[in-house]
Scaffold this active site. Structure first.
Site, short mmCIF file in Angstrom:
data_model
loop_
_atom_site.label_atom_id
_atom_site.label_comp_id
_atom_site.label_asym_id
_atom_site.label_seq_id
_atom_site.Cartn_x
_atom_site.Cartn_y
_atom_site.Cartn_z
CB CYS A 274 -1.81 -44.83 -131.41
SG CYS A 274 -0.32 -44.89 -132.41
CB CYS B 113 0.35 -42.00 -131.47
SG CYS B 113 -0.22 -42.51 -133.10
#
Length: 124
Positions: free
Chosen positions: A31, A28
């Protein structure tokens, strides 16, 4: 301090102090970006939870999107933040809960002292 949840449960690693739980995945992009922001938060207990490894925990906590940050105080969930946030956006959230703890403790302590001084009677 950043620690990765591994063999222990979330409840075992939560503390009485403010704790950020970062639900993330290695694949991600946002993230990874928020991970860099979290590294700049000093004197903050941060627990990183890989949602690919801890699917059940993420599901139990209702994590539908990542990154998701949960803020805990006294081992209780007080705020959930979904999506990328900068350090400057996250820090005020933690300050609010630190201030509330101090304010509530002071307020309660003053109330208890006033009741004691009045002979245990609350005349409100």
């Amino acid at each position: 301090m950043i620690e990765y949840l591994s063999g222990q449960t979330l409840e075992e690693v939560l503390t009485e102090e403010i704790t950020l739980v970062d639900y993330f995945a290695n694949w991600c992009g946002p993230c990874k970006m928020i991970g860099m922001e979290l590294e700049e938060l000093t004197n903050t207990h941060i627990i990183k939870v890989d949602v690919d490894t801890h699917e059940e925990l993420a599901k139990t906590h209702g994590v539908m999107s990542i990154p998701t940050i949960e803020i805990y105080k006294n081992k209780k969930l007080v705020k959930t933040i979904i999506g990328y946030k900068t350090k400057d956006e996250l820090e005020p959230q933690m300050v609010i809960f630190s201030f509330l703890k101090y304010y509530l403790h002071s307020y309660l302590a003053r109330g208890i002292i006033l009741i004691a001084l009045k002979g245990g009677k609350n005349s409100d």
